[in-house]
Design a protein around this motif. Structure first.
Motif, PDB file in Angstrom:
ATOM      1  N   SER A  88       0.833  -1.197   0.000  1.00 37.64           N
ATOM      2  CA  SER A  88       0.000   0.000   0.000  1.00 37.64           C
ATOM      3  C   SER A  88       0.870   1.250   0.000  1.00 37.64           C
ATOM      4  CB  SER A  88      -0.918   0.023   1.226  1.00 37.64           C
ATOM      5  OG  SER A  88      -1.951  -0.926   1.112  1.00 37.64           O
ATOM      6  N   LEU A  89       0.292   2.348  -0.501  1.00 35.18           N
ATOM      7  CA  LEU A  89       1.052   3.592  -0.630  1.00 35.18           C
ATOM      8  C   LEU A  89       0.486   4.726   0.211  1.00 35.18           C
ATOM      9  CD1 LEU A  89       1.607   3.470  -4.507  1.00 35.18           C
ATOM     10  CD2 LEU A  89       3.244   2.827  -2.714  1.00 35.18           C
ATOM     11  N   TYR A  90      -0.738   5.160  -0.071  1.00 36.31           N
ATOM     12  CA  TYR A  90      -1.287   6.337   0.601  1.00 36.31           C
ATOM     13  C   TYR A  90      -2.812   6.342   0.469  1.00 36.31           C
ATOM     14  CZ  TYR A  90      -1.912   8.070  -4.142  1.00 36.31           C
ATOM     15  OH  TYR A  90      -2.297   8.185  -5.452  1.00 36.31           O
ATOM     16  N   PRO A  91      -3.503   7.131   1.308  1.00 38.59           N
ATOM     17  CA  PRO A  91      -4.964   7.204   1.185  1.00 38.59           C
ATOM     18  C   PRO A  91      -5.380   7.995  -0.041  1.00 38.59           C
ATOM     19  CG  PRO A  91      -4.197   8.692   2.903  1.00 38.59           C
ATOM     20  CD  PRO A  91      -3.007   7.891   2.468  1.00 38.59           C
ATOM     21  N   GLU A  92      -6.412   7.514  -0.733  1.00 37.93           N
ATOM     22  CA  GLU A  92      -6.987   8.214  -1.879  1.00 37.93           C
ATOM     23  C   GLU A  92      -8.359   8.737  -1.475  1.00 37.93           C
ATOM     24  OE1 GLU A  92      -6.147   7.065  -6.056  1.00 37.93           O
ATOM     25  OE2 GLU A  92      -6.225   5.085  -5.156  1.00 37.93           O
ATOM     26  N   THR A  93      -8.478  10.034  -1.503  1.00 37.82           N
ATOM     27  CA  THR A  93      -9.689  10.688  -1.008  1.00 37.82           C
ATOM     28  C   THR A  93     -10.745  10.799  -2.097  1.00 37.82           C
ATOM     29  OG1 THR A  93      -8.288  11.983   0.479  1.00 37.82           O
ATOM     30  CG2 THR A  93     -10.546  12.746   0.167  1.00 37.82           C
ATOM     31  N   VAL A  94     -11.985  10.465  -1.748  1.00 38.81           N
ATOM     32  CA  VAL A  94     -13.098  10.650  -2.671  1.00 38.81           C
ATOM     33  C   VAL A  94     -13.544  12.113  -2.562  1.00 38.81           C
ATOM     34  CG1 VAL A  94     -15.427   9.954  -3.323  1.00 38.81           C
ATOM     35  CG2 VAL A  94     -13.837   8.256  -2.390  1.00 38.81           C
ATOM     36  N   GLN A  95     -13.363  12.846  -3.649  1.00 40.78           N
ATOM     37  CA  GLN A  95     -13.688  14.274  -3.669  1.00 40.78           C
ATOM     38  C   GLN A  95     -14.829  14.518  -4.652  1.00 40.78           C
ATOM     39  OE1 GLN A  95      -9.666  16.448  -4.051  1.00 40.78           O
ATOM     40  NE2 GLN A  95      -9.172  14.309  -4.520  1.00 40.78           N
ATOM     41  N   ILE A  96     -15.924  15.067  -4.158  1.00 39.25           N
ATOM     42  CA  ILE A  96     -17.041  15.433  -5.029  1.00 39.25           C
ATOM     43  C   ILE A  96     -16.902  16.938  -5.254  1.00 39.25           C
ATOM     44  CG2 ILE A  96     -19.534  15.361  -5.394  1.00 39.25           C
ATOM     45  CD1 ILE A  96     -19.661  13.171  -3.235  1.00 39.25           C
ATOM     46  N   ILE A 132     -10.815  16.457   4.304  1.00 35.83           N
ATOM     47  CA  ILE A 132     -10.038  17.376   3.471  1.00 35.83           C
ATOM     48  C   ILE A 132      -9.889  18.659   4.278  1.00 35.83           C
ATOM     49  CG2 ILE A 132      -9.903  18.616   1.275  1.00 35.83           C
ATOM     50  CD1 ILE A 132     -11.774  16.485   0.103  1.00 35.83           C
ATOM     51  N   LYS A 133      -8.675  18.981   4.617  1.00 33.72           N
ATOM     52  CA  LYS A 133      -8.403  20.096   5.517  1.00 33.72           C
ATOM     53  C   LYS A 133      -8.709  21.450   4.884  1.00 33.72           C
ATOM     54  CE  LYS A 133      -6.850  17.615   8.971  1.00 33.72           C
ATOM     55  NZ  LYS A 133      -7.599  17.575  10.263  1.00 33.72           N
ATOM     56  N   SER A 134      -9.140  22.371   5.727  1.00 33.38           N
ATOM     57  CA  SER A 134      -9.361  23.740   5.252  1.00 33.38           C
ATOM     58  C   SER A 134      -8.041  24.281   4.712  1.00 33.38           C
ATOM     59  CB  SER A 134      -9.869  24.624   6.394  1.00 33.38           C
ATOM     60  OG  SER A 134      -8.904  24.707   7.426  1.00 33.38           O
ATOM     61  N   GLY A 163      -8.144  26.209  -1.267  1.00 32.88           N
ATOM     62  CA  GLY A 163      -8.735  27.459  -0.797  1.00 32.88           C
ATOM     63  C   GLY A 163     -10.005  27.246   0.013  1.00 32.88           C
ATOM     64  N   LEU A 164     -10.281  26.005   0.464  1.00 28.40           N
ATOM     65  CA  LEU A 164     -11.484  25.726   1.246  1.00 28.40           C
ATOM     66  C   LEU A 164     -11.444  26.487   2.568  1.00 28.40           C
ATOM     67  CD1 LEU A 164     -11.731  21.847   0.709  1.00 28.40           C
ATOM     68  CD2 LEU A 164     -13.061  23.623  -0.461  1.00 28.40           C
ATOM     69  N   LYS A 165     -12.604  26.969   2.998  1.00 31.57           N
ATOM     70  CA  LYS A 165     -12.671  27.763   4.218  1.00 31.57           C
ATOM     71  C   LYS A 165     -12.831  26.910   5.462  1.00 31.57           C
ATOM     72  CE  LYS A 165     -14.586  31.882   1.917  1.00 31.57           C
ATOM     73  NZ  LYS A 165     -14.493  31.339   0.540  1.00 31.57           N
ATOM     74  N   GLU A 166     -13.263  25.657   5.309  1.00 31.79           N
ATOM     75  CA  GLU A 166     -13.403  24.763   6.459  1.00 31.79           C
ATOM     76  C   GLU A 166     -13.172  23.314   6.049  1.00 31.79           C
ATOM     77  OE1 GLU A 166     -18.268  24.410   6.427  1.00 31.79           O
ATOM     78  OE2 GLU A 166     -17.346  26.005   7.601  1.00 31.79           O
ATOM     79  N   ASP A 167     -12.968  22.459   7.048  1.00 34.93           N
ATOM     80  CA  ASP A 167     -12.736  21.040   6.787  1.00 34.93           C
ATOM     81  C   ASP A 167     -13.975  20.414   6.130  1.00 34.93           C
ATOM     82  OD1 ASP A 167     -10.381  21.453   8.090  1.00 34.93           O
ATOM     83  OD2 ASP A 167     -10.856  20.239   9.857  1.00 34.93           O
ATOM     84  N   VAL A 168     -13.730  19.388   5.314  1.00 29.20           N
ATOM     85  CA  VAL A 168     -14.826  18.667   4.637  1.00 29.20           C
ATOM     86  C   VAL A 168     -14.732  17.182   4.978  1.00 29.20           C
ATOM     87  CG1 VAL A 168     -15.869  18.040   2.432  1.00 29.20           C
ATOM     88  CG2 VAL A 168     -14.884  20.328   2.738  1.00 29.20           C
TER      89      VAL A 168
END
Length: 337
Positions: free
Chosen positions: A134-142, A255-257, A261-266
């Motif tokens: 395994s390598l790293y986490p892959e985030t599901v981003q909508i 997903i960190k703020s 350019g996100l204003k808050e965590d998701v």
């Protein structure tokens, strides 16, 4: 004179028999070397070239794969080339057909391949592809634009949404996330686009949102956020829990703020990226490859390099390890008997 001629003839005849006998012990195509036994196979030689399938050029697999391929080349002496592809499902199928030796793939897709489900119902169970690590986490981003009225997964109903290529890891993630929300592909207008096409489509107004499963930050999304404020649609915590309960290869992720350019965590979910290898690659070669990756990951400049560590190498892997990888992990203390 006649006696001399007969003696000479006898000598030549004996010599010819000797040469034929010697020739019978030479190794040649279709022949056996001296001492070989029926049914034995000779040890496969170390390959001179290896092909590593990655993903689209705007995702994470391709640039990271380029660094890992160079690392393997430098440390093993085997020329390893990173090749762009349609990622996960296509990569596993290509490996199974002998079209490449190594590939990036999501752990959930690899599990489906071994079981012969989802994208692999037609091909059947894949039995000749094994895990390297395994390598790293892959985030599901909508992904959508900040000005969009899409605020939840349910808001995707009736919208044009990119879900990746059919059978890809992203496509399967989209299907499963929609399922947990009581939806199917019939509830949206699915578009089969790669990451660059997806973000381009959002920017041009041709589509409303896109599922993108990749390590964050993802180049295509960064490119979009540079010109248009973006929004990542959150997955509610109860849906995250339900998804993990049904499909244990998922993990909760955030997903960190500040990212894009996100204003808050998701709140969202992730699967793991892994390296898979065809079982015909020699054990010693895979041992060297595995050692090269996990003992030199600190030299990787890509942001995902920080996750590639020995202690993470076996996370999310639900299939058999290649004997060469297993040998290295036991030697390194990551795997016990």
């Amino acid at each position: 004179m006649k006696k001399k001629f007969l003696a000479l003839f006898a000598l030549v005849f004996a010599l010819s028999l000797f040469l034929v006998a010697c020739g019978g012990n030479e190794t040649s195509t279709g022949g056996k070397s001296e001492g070989s036994k029926e049914g034995e196979t000779t040890k496969t030689e170390k390959p001179k070239f290896l092909s590593m399938l990655t993903g689209g050029t705007s995702g994470t697999y391709y640039p990271l794969g380029g660094e890992i391929a160079k690392m393997i080349t430098d440390k093993t002496g085997i020329q390893t080339d990173a090749v762009s592809s349609n990622a996960s499902a296509d990569n596993v199928l290509a490996l199974s057909k002998g079209e490449a030796e190594i590939a990036f793939v999501q752990t959930d897709v690899m599990a489906a391949a071994v079981e012969g489900i989802n994208a692999f119902e037609e091909s059947g169970k894949i039995t000749n592809v094994l895990a390297l690590g395994s390598l790293y986490p892959e985030t599901v981003q909508i992904v959508t634009l900040e000005k969009s009225d899409i605020k939840s997964v349910e808001d995707l109903k009736g919208k044009k949404v990119s879900v990746g290529a059919p059978g890809s890891g992203t496509y399967i993630n989209a299907e499963q996330i929609l399922e947990i929300h009581g939806m199917t592909m019939d509830d949206i207008k699915p578009q089969n686009l790669d990451f660059a096409e997806s973000t381009g489509g959002i920017q041009d107004g041709n589509i409303d949102a896109a599922f993108i499963t990749a390590g964050t930050p993802t180049g295509a999304v960064e490119g979009l956020s540079a010109t248009n404020p973006v929004k990542i649609v959150p997955i509610a915590q109860d849906k995250v829990d339900a998804l993990i309960e049904k499909y244990p290869y998922y993990a909760a992720d955030t997903i960190k703020s500040g990212t894009y350019g996100l204003k808050e965590d998701v709140t969202t979910v992730a699967v793991l990226a892994m390296l898979a290898v065809v079982d015909s690659v020699p054990e010693d070669t895979v041992y060297e490859m595995t050692k090269a990756v996990y003992e030199n990951a600190d030299k990787i400049t890509h942001a995902k390099g920080e996750y590639i560590k020995l202690e993470n190498a076996l996370k999310g892997i639900g299939i058999d390890l290649h004997p060469g990888a297993e040998k290295y992990f036991k030697e390194a203390g990551a795997l016990t008997e």
